[in-house]
Design a protein around this motif. Structure first.
Motif, short mmCIF file in Angstrom:
data_model
loop_
_atom_site.label_atom_id
_atom_site.label_comp_id
_atom_site.label_asym_id
_atom_site.label_seq_id
_atom_site.Cartn_x
_atom_site.Cartn_y
_atom_site.Cartn_z
N ILE A 194 -22.65 2.59 -11.80
CA ILE A 194 -21.40 2.87 -12.08
C ILE A 194 -20.43 1.54 -12.70
CG2 ILE A 194 -19.67 2.14 -11.11
CD1 ILE A 194 -19.59 4.07 -8.76
N ASP A 195 -20.69 1.58 -13.81
CA ASP A 195 -20.23 0.47 -14.66
C ASP A 195 -18.75 -0.31 -14.66
OD1 ASP A 195 -19.55 -1.69 -16.63
OD2 ASP A 195 -19.84 0.48 -18.50
N THR A 196 -18.87 -1.43 -13.60
CA THR A 196 -17.93 -1.85 -12.67
C THR A 196 -17.01 -2.24 -13.71
OG1 THR A 196 -19.03 -3.39 -11.80
CG2 THR A 196 -18.81 -1.98 -10.59
N VAL A 197 -17.21 -2.76 -15.21
CA VAL A 197 -16.30 -3.11 -16.06
C VAL A 197 -15.55 -2.15 -16.76
CG1 VAL A 197 -15.76 -4.14 -18.26
CG2 VAL A 197 -17.92 -4.44 -16.89
N HIS A 198 -15.63 -0.94 -16.38
CA HIS A 198 -15.00 -0.16 -17.58
C HIS A 198 -14.80 1.21 -16.12
CE1 HIS A 198 -16.73 -0.53 -21.11
NE2 HIS A 198 -16.41 -0.59 -20.98
N SER A 199 -14.97 0.85 -14.51
CA SER A 199 -14.57 1.57 -13.67
C SER A 199 -13.01 0.54 -12.96
CB SER A 199 -15.61 2.12 -12.53
OG SER A 199 -16.77 2.48 -13.47
N ASP A 200 -12.63 1.61 -12.11
CA ASP A 200 -11.37 1.50 -11.20
C ASP A 200 -11.15 1.86 -9.87
OD1 ASP A 200 -8.62 -0.61 -11.20
OD2 ASP A 200 -8.12 1.50 -10.87
N ILE A 201 -10.85 1.41 -8.97
CA ILE A 201 -10.67 1.77 -7.46
C ILE A 201 -9.92 1.36 -7.30
CG2 ILE A 201 -11.90 2.31 -4.83
CD1 ILE A 201 -14.54 1.65 -6.09
N ALA A 202 -8.62 1.95 -6.80
CA ALA A 202 -7.16 1.27 -7.18
C ALA A 202 -6.87 2.22 -5.93
CB ALA A 202 -6.43 2.32 -8.16
N PHE A 203 -5.42 1.78 -5.40
CA PHE A 203 -4.17 2.76 -3.75
C PHE A 203 -3.02 2.37 -3.56
CE2 PHE A 203 -5.67 -2.24 -2.33
CZ PHE A 203 -4.60 -2.59 -1.82
N SER A 204 -2.85 3.16 -4.01
CA SER A 204 -1.66 2.71 -3.49
C SER A 204 -0.58 3.34 -2.10
CB SER A 204 -0.19 3.73 -4.25
OG SER A 204 -0.61 5.32 -3.52
N VAL A 205 0.21 2.55 -0.59
CA VAL A 205 0.63 2.73 0.46
C VAL A 205 2.06 2.51 0.37
CG1 VAL A 205 0.57 0.62 0.54
CG2 VAL A 205 0.16 2.48 2.93
N ARG A 206 2.99 3.66 1.09
CA ARG A 206 4.16 3.33 0.84
C ARG A 206 4.35 2.30 2.09
NH1 ARG A 206 7.49 5.85 -2.00
NH2 ARG A 206 6.80 8.35 -1.87
N HIS A 207 5.36 0.88 1.15
CA HIS A 207 5.97 0.16 1.81
C HIS A 207 7.96 0.46 2.44
CE1 HIS A 207 7.72 -3.97 1.05
NE2 HIS A 207 6.46 -4.39 2.27
N LEU A 208 7.63 -0.20 3.77
CA LEU A 208 9.16 -0.01 3.94
C LEU A 208 9.55 1.58 4.13
CD1 LEU A 208 9.96 -3.12 3.19
CD2 LEU A 208 9.64 -2.89 5.77
N GLY A 209 9.05 2.70 4.11
CA GLY A 209 9.43 3.73 3.85
C GLY A 209 10.30 4.19 2.65
N ILE A 210 10.49 3.29 1.49
CA ILE A 210 11.00 3.50 0.36
C ILE A 210 10.58 3.47 -0.88
CG2 ILE A 210 12.87 3.13 1.22
CD1 ILE A 210 13.03 0.63 0.49
N GLY A 211 9.21 2.91 -1.04
CA GLY A 211 8.74 1.96 -2.35
C GLY A 211 6.85 2.45 -2.03
N LYS A 212 6.52 1.48 -2.98
CA LYS A 212 5.06 2.00 -3.11
C LYS A 212 4.48 0.84 -3.16
CE LYS A 212 3.75 6.78 -3.47
NZ LYS A 212 3.40 7.42 -4.09
N SER A 213 3.25 0.29 -2.70
CA SER A 213 2.52 -0.78 -2.49
C SER A 213 1.45 -0.34 -3.07
CB SER A 213 2.15 -1.88 -1.33
OG SER A 213 3.76 -2.39 -1.54
N ARG A 214 0.84 -1.04 -4.65
CA ARG A 214 -0.57 -0.65 -5.05
C ARG A 214 -0.90 -2.01 -5.35
NH1 ARG A 214 1.14 3.91 -7.91
NH2 ARG A 214 2.77 3.99 -7.50
N GLY A 215 -2.65 -1.96 -5.51
CA GLY A 215 -3.71 -2.46 -5.75
C GLY A 215 -5.03 -1.99 -6.02
N ARG A 216 -6.03 -2.65 -6.07
CA ARG A 216 -7.28 -2.72 -6.19
C ARG A 216 -8.09 -3.63 -5.75
NH1 ARG A 216 -4.67 -2.11 -10.55
NH2 ARG A 216 -5.53 -0.86 -11.56
#
Length: 174
Positions: free
Chosen positions: A17-39
């Motif tokens: 896996i080429d980490t420079v050209h790859s991405d592991i991201a996630f999203s999760v509901r925040h307060l039931g109304i929006g989404k928080s994202r990260g990687r």
């Protein structure tokens, strides 16, 4: 028709896996109304494409402390014992147990270990292609964080379902 015939340019081999050209991201509901994202910024892995794509394997390790949500205070909170507890559980790992075809795409079944808990997961996977010693693929899985003992049960503040998306480029090992 074999799966190989359905993947243009398919190459059997060992891919890093080429980490420079790859991405592991996630999203999760925040307060039931929006989404928080990260990687996650630090990870490594290997893909072994078999002569038959359905005999391929994947292994990967994620440095849990490399989480980045764009907010240092939130990152520190997610790293602590309330959630990931990176001091005790510094990595998350994936090891495939099988590959199956699903229409034009594939499902990679495997075991995911997070927070010291191992559970079966299935990654919905789309092969982007093979070209010039590179392999591209995208995958997605939805996990319930409480199945892994991460964070409090009940998703009032932070949802229980976490969507993980992977956009991977790998280089053929020489």
């Amino acid at each position: 028709m074999t799966a190989t015939a359905q993947i243009p340019g398919y190459v059997a081999g060992i891919w890093d896996i080429d980490t420079v050209h790859s991405d592991i991201a996630f999203s999760v509901r925040h307060l039931g109304i929006g989404k928080s994202r990260g990687r996650f910024g630090s990870f490594q892995g290997e893909i072994v494409t078999g002569t038959d794509p359905l005999e391929s394997t994947v292994t990967a390790t994620i440095d849990a402390s490399s989480i980045d949500t764009g907010n240092a205070d939130r990152d520190a909170h997610v790293r602590n014992a309330d959630f990931l507890d990176v001091e005790q559980f510094p990595t998350a790992t994936f090891r495939s147990t099988g590959v199956r075809q699903d229409g034009d795409d594939f499902v990679i079944d495997g075991e995911f270990t997070l927070h010291g808990v191992t559970k079966p997961v299935s990654l919905e996977t789309e092969v982007g292609g093979f070209a010039d010693g590179l392999l591209g693929l995208s995958a997605k899985v939805v996990l319930n964080r409480t199945d892994f003992g991460v964070g409090p049960a009940g998703g009032a503040m932070v949802g229980e379902k976490i969507t993980i998306t992977l956009d991977i480029e790998a280089k053929l090992r020489s």
